[in-house]
Motif scaffolding. Structure first.
Motif, PDB file in Angstrom:
ATOM      1  N   LYS A 138       0.828  -1.209   0.000  1.00  0.00           N
ATOM      2  CA  LYS A 138       0.000   0.000   0.000  1.00  0.00           C
ATOM      3  C   LYS A 138       0.860   1.256   0.000  1.00  0.00           C
ATOM      4  CE  LYS A 138      -3.753   2.247   2.600  1.00  0.00           C
ATOM      5  NZ  LYS A 138      -3.086   3.550   2.785  1.00  0.00           N
ATOM      6  N   THR A 139       1.861   1.282   0.866  1.00  0.00           N
ATOM      7  CA  THR A 139       2.712   2.467   0.974  1.00  0.00           C
ATOM      8  C   THR A 139       3.537   2.667  -0.279  1.00  0.00           C
ATOM      9  OG1 THR A 139       2.831   2.291   3.378  1.00  0.00           O
ATOM     10  CG2 THR A 139       4.567   3.552   2.295  1.00  0.00           C
ATOM     11  N   ILE A 140       4.104   1.584  -0.813  1.00  0.00           N
ATOM     12  CA  ILE A 140       4.920   1.705  -2.018  1.00  0.00           C
ATOM     13  C   ILE A 140       4.082   2.180  -3.198  1.00  0.00           C
ATOM     14  CG2 ILE A 140       6.253   0.397  -3.715  1.00  0.00           C
ATOM     15  CD1 ILE A 140       7.224  -1.333  -1.316  1.00  0.00           C
ATOM     16  N   HIS A 141       2.864   1.659  -3.315  1.00  0.00           N
ATOM     17  CA  HIS A 141       1.993   2.134  -4.389  1.00  0.00           C
ATOM     18  C   HIS A 141       1.679   3.617  -4.202  1.00  0.00           C
ATOM     19  CE1 HIS A 141      -2.159   3.117  -5.794  1.00  0.00           C
ATOM     20  NE2 HIS A 141      -1.584   2.771  -6.919  1.00  0.00           N
ATOM     21  N   GLU A 142       1.372   4.009  -2.985  1.00  0.00           N
ATOM     22  CA  GLU A 142       1.038   5.413  -2.709  1.00  0.00           C
ATOM     23  C   GLU A 142       2.197   6.331  -3.071  1.00  0.00           C
ATOM     24  OE1 GLU A 142       0.348   8.202   1.230  1.00  0.00           O
ATOM     25  OE2 GLU A 142      -0.321   6.115   1.295  1.00  0.00           O
ATOM     26  N   TYR A 143       3.397   6.003  -2.597  1.00  0.00           N
ATOM     27  CA  TYR A 143       4.565   6.841  -2.867  1.00  0.00           C
ATOM     28  C   TYR A 143       4.889   6.876  -4.366  1.00  0.00           C
ATOM     29  CZ  TYR A 143       5.770   6.942   2.152  1.00  0.00           C
ATOM     30  OH  TYR A 143       5.776   7.128   3.515  1.00  0.00           O
ATOM     31  N   THR A 144       4.858   5.710  -4.995  1.00  0.00           N
ATOM     32  CA  THR A 144       5.218   5.635  -6.416  1.00  0.00           C
ATOM     33  C   THR A 144       4.231   6.412  -7.273  1.00  0.00           C
ATOM     34  OG1 THR A 144       6.210   3.446  -6.069  1.00  0.00           O
ATOM     35  CG2 THR A 144       5.703   4.077  -8.331  1.00  0.00           C
ATOM     36  N   TRP A 145       2.947   6.256  -6.995  1.00  0.00           N
ATOM     37  CA  TRP A 145       1.926   6.947  -7.787  1.00  0.00           C
ATOM     38  C   TRP A 145       2.013   8.457  -7.583  1.00  0.00           C
ATOM     39  CZ3 TRP A 145      -0.330   7.196 -11.975  1.00  0.00           C
ATOM     40  CH2 TRP A 145      -1.580   7.771 -12.193  1.00  0.00           C
ATOM     41  N   GLU A 146       2.326   8.899  -6.374  1.00  0.00           N
ATOM     42  CA  GLU A 146       2.534  10.334  -6.149  1.00  0.00           C
ATOM     43  C   GLU A 146       3.662  10.861  -7.030  1.00  0.00           C
ATOM     44  OE1 GLU A 146       1.173  10.422  -1.408  1.00  0.00           O
ATOM     45  OE2 GLU A 146       3.281  10.676  -1.964  1.00  0.00           O
ATOM     46  N   CYS A 147       4.754  10.121  -7.080  1.00  0.00           N
ATOM     47  CA  CYS A 147       5.903  10.554  -7.875  1.00  0.00           C
ATOM     48  C   CYS A 147       5.587  10.529  -9.363  1.00  0.00           C
ATOM     49  CB  CYS A 147       7.113   9.668  -7.574  1.00  0.00           C
ATOM     50  SG  CYS A 147       7.795   9.880  -5.910  1.00  0.00           S
ATOM     51  N   VAL A 148       4.889   9.497  -9.803  1.00  0.00           N
ATOM     52  CA  VAL A 148       4.519   9.403 -11.213  1.00  0.00           C
ATOM     53  C   VAL A 148       3.617  10.570 -11.612  1.00  0.00           C
ATOM     54  CG1 VAL A 148       3.142   8.072 -12.877  1.00  0.00           C
ATOM     55  CG2 VAL A 148       4.839   6.914 -11.428  1.00  0.00           C
ATOM     56  N   GLN A 149       2.638  10.879 -10.771  1.00  0.00           N
ATOM     57  CA  GLN A 149       1.725  11.988 -11.090  1.00  0.00           C
ATOM     58  C   GLN A 149       2.476  13.314 -11.161  1.00  0.00           C
ATOM     59  OE1 GLN A 149      -2.548  11.567  -9.291  1.00  0.00           O
ATOM     60  NE2 GLN A 149      -1.145  10.537  -7.888  1.00  0.00           N
ATOM     61  N   TRP A 150       3.439  13.499 -10.263  1.00  0.00           N
ATOM     62  CA  TRP A 150       4.227  14.736 -10.314  1.00  0.00           C
ATOM     63  C   TRP A 150       5.009  14.811 -11.627  1.00  0.00           C
ATOM     64  CZ3 TRP A 150       9.497  15.754 -10.665  1.00  0.00           C
ATOM     65  CH2 TRP A 150       9.845  17.104 -10.525  1.00  0.00           C
ATOM     66  N   MET A 151       5.548  13.686 -12.066  1.00  0.00           N
ATOM     67  CA  MET A 151       6.288  13.680 -13.325  1.00  0.00           C
ATOM     68  C   MET A 151       5.362  13.976 -14.499  1.00  0.00           C
ATOM     69  SD  MET A 151       8.871  10.492 -12.536  1.00  0.00           S
ATOM     70  CE  MET A 151      10.322  10.938 -13.459  1.00  0.00           C
ATOM     71  N   PHE A 152       4.122  13.527 -14.406  1.00  0.00           N
ATOM     72  CA  PHE A 152       3.143  13.895 -15.435  1.00  0.00           C
ATOM     73  C   PHE A 152       2.957  15.410 -15.484  1.00  0.00           C
ATOM     74  CE2 PHE A 152       0.606   9.613 -15.179  1.00  0.00           C
ATOM     75  CZ  PHE A 152       1.605   8.986 -15.893  1.00  0.00           C
ATOM     76  N   THR A 153       2.893  16.043 -14.307  1.00  0.00           N
ATOM     77  CA  THR A 153       2.707  17.500 -14.285  1.00  0.00           C
ATOM     78  C   THR A 153       3.905  18.229 -14.877  1.00  0.00           C
ATOM     79  OG1 THR A 153       3.676  17.908 -12.076  1.00  0.00           O
ATOM     80  CG2 THR A 153       1.331  17.297 -12.176  1.00  0.00           C
ATOM     81  N   GLN A 154       5.047  17.569 -14.927  1.00  0.00           N
ATOM     82  CA  GLN A 154       6.249  18.172 -15.519  1.00  0.00           C
ATOM     83  C   GLN A 154       6.355  17.891 -17.020  1.00  0.00           C
ATOM     84  OE1 GLN A 154       8.149  20.203 -13.356  1.00  0.00           O
ATOM     85  NE2 GLN A 154       6.279  19.655 -12.228  1.00  0.00           N
TER      86      GLN A 154
END
Length: 281
Positions: free
Chosen positions: A48-64
């Motif tokens: 759960k935590t790894i998915h949460e952290y990874t998806w947060e980072c992926v979404q930020w990269m999308f915003t970039q």
């Protein structure tokens, strides 16, 4: 958007070994690397935590501006990629793509072994997920896979202690454990992108006939093939030859020092706080 780089993500420094290989295979593209160093290591965290952290980072990269993100992290690939691909992207932006490092490796690792016995070294999270057991079995049903978690290797590498004499003990400890499972193992897969940093130490502790395989070139060649097969994605990517580095640790000087060792050239990073990543959700 003019700048649409390929995103490369890792929980820390290890993904830089894959990034280096990708640039070697695909020079001239724009790249954005994000290391979530403030929350590393991921290896002992829950799904759960790894998915949460990874998806947060992926979404930020999308915003970039990244339309394509490579999870250059075995733990994130094992514990987060499937959910991101099958659920999250559909709700967020189905035109974006997220790739991992496990499937490309599993597709060819069986070609290296003559004895049909492979040792897989990874973090606790990667080993517990069973991802390599499943994927290698799919492609090479006649190959026997033996796993070994190496929980102390990433902290040793991340903290710059891997070249100290004391590190040799822990390198030998885990290698002895995996080889004890089957003396017939003739191929060792480094199923963590940090481990190529200590490849020389690993090889020194193994019989001469045992091959040690890293993932950098494998993943890079797979990405080349992916872009050939998906021109609709390839044409979206910008090609100005730029490399951007971000880290969630506020000690960017320390990140730059260690990252340069992994990347084999100077790195200049920018700080992005983990809290700012959360706001991108």
């Amino acid at each position: 958007m003019h700048n649409q780089p390929i995103g490369i993500f890792d929980s820390g420094f290890g993904g830089l070994t894959v990034f280096k290989s990708i640039i070697g295979q695909l020079p001239g593209y724009d790249y954005l690397y994000l290391g979530d160093n403030a929350r590393a290591p991921y290896g002992n965290r829950s799904f759960k935590t790894i998915h949460e952290y990874t998806w947060e980072c992926v979404q930020w990269m999308f915003t970039q501006g990244c339309p394509l993100v490579v999870l250059a992290c075995n733990t994130a690939s094992a514990k987060a990629l499937r959910t991101i691909q099958q659920q999250d992207l559909k709700n967020a932006d189905p035109t974006k793509r997220v790739l991992g490092v496990i499937r490309p490796t599993a597709e060819i690792i069986g070609n290296y072994t003559k004895s049909k016995q492979i040792g897989v070294l990874g973090t606790k999270g990667t080993v517990q997920s069973g991802s390599y057991l499943i994927e290698i079995q799919n492609f090479f049903p006649d190959v026997k896979v033996y796993q070994q978690a190496c929980p102390l290797w990433v902290p040793l590498i991340e903290n710059g202690e891997y070249d100290q004499p004391g590190a040799d003990y822990f390198v030998k400890l885990y290698l002895d454990e995996v080889m004890a499972q089957s003396p017939a193992i003739d191929t060792i897969l480094l199923a963590c992108t940090h481990y190529p940093i200590i490849k020389d130490k690993i090889e020194a502790q193994l019989p001469a006939h045992v091959k040690v395989i890293g993932q950098g070139d494998i993943v890079a060649k797979s990405l080349v093939d992916y872009l050939h097969r998906h021109p609709e994605m390839e044409t979206r990517l910008s090609k100005n030859g730029t490399n951007q580095f971000y880290t969630t640790t506020d000690d960017t000087a320390d990140f730059d020092h260690h990252a340069s060792l992994f990347f084999s050239q100077p790195v200049k990073s920018t700080f992005i706080s983990a809290n700012d990543l959360v706001t991108c959700k």
